[in-house]
Design a protein around this motif. Structure first.
Motif, PDB file in Angstrom:
ATOM      1  N   CYS A   1      26.079  41.405   2.643  1.00  9.50           N
ATOM      2  CA  CYS A   1      27.153  42.012   1.866  1.00  9.50           C
ATOM      3  C   CYS A   1      27.176  43.515   2.115  1.00  9.50           C
ATOM      4  O   CYS A   1      26.122  44.151   2.152  1.00  9.50           O
TER       5      CYS A   1
ATOM      6  N   CYS B   1      25.881  45.141  -1.502  1.00  5.17           N
ATOM      7  CA  CYS B   1      24.530  44.972  -2.051  1.00  5.17           C
ATOM      8  C   CYS B   1      23.513  44.543  -0.999  1.00  5.17           C
ATOM      9  O   CYS B   1      22.314  44.548  -1.269  1.00  5.17           O
TER      10      CYS B   1
ATOM     11  N   HIS C   1      30.372  40.016  -1.525  1.00  7.37           N
ATOM     12  CA  HIS C   1      30.485  39.107  -2.662  1.00  7.37           C
ATOM     13  C   HIS C   1      31.748  39.430  -3.438  1.00  7.37           C
ATOM     14  O   HIS C   1      32.129  40.596  -3.538  1.00  7.37           O
TER      15      HIS C   1
ATOM     16  N   CYS D   1      30.887  41.812  -6.060  1.00  9.48           N
ATOM     17  CA  CYS D   1      30.650  43.157  -5.538  1.00  9.48           C
ATOM     18  C   CYS D   1      31.979  43.854  -5.265  1.00  9.48           C
ATOM     19  O   CYS D   1      32.120  45.053  -5.502  1.00  9.48           O
TER      20      CYS D   1
END
Ligand SMILES: [Zn+2]
Length: 83
Positions: A23, A26, A41, A44
């Motif tokens: 990602c 993150c 995500h 996210c």
């Protein structure tokens, strides 16, 4: 109710069957992709939108991603189904 704007990523284009990629937010593996094909995500992306309400996203860590803000799928046009 939740104040954060939730994205609608129901379209199959957001799921990459080729496997997980880190990602961009993150760093953890995710099979999800943004509209620009960027591994991220959904939560996210929503978090990023929440923290950057007016920013255009053209880069991350100095890399030009060529992307704009994360956004939801456009409303589906019901061509095939007449109600
Ligand atoms: Zn993430």
């Amino acid at each position: 109710m939740i104040a954060v704007g939730l994205l609608n990523w129901n379209s199959g284009q957001h799921y990459d069957h080729g496997g997980d990629c880190p990602c961009t937010q993150c760093g953890k593996p995710t099979p999800l992709r943004s509209h620009a094909g960027e591994p991220v995500h959904k939560v996210c992306a929503e978090d990023w939108n929440d923290r950057n309400p007016n920013a255009a996203r053209h880069e991350h860590d100095g890399r030009d991603l060529g992307t704009q803000r994360f956004h939801s799928d456009p409303p589906r046009k019901s061509r095939r189904r007449n109600r």
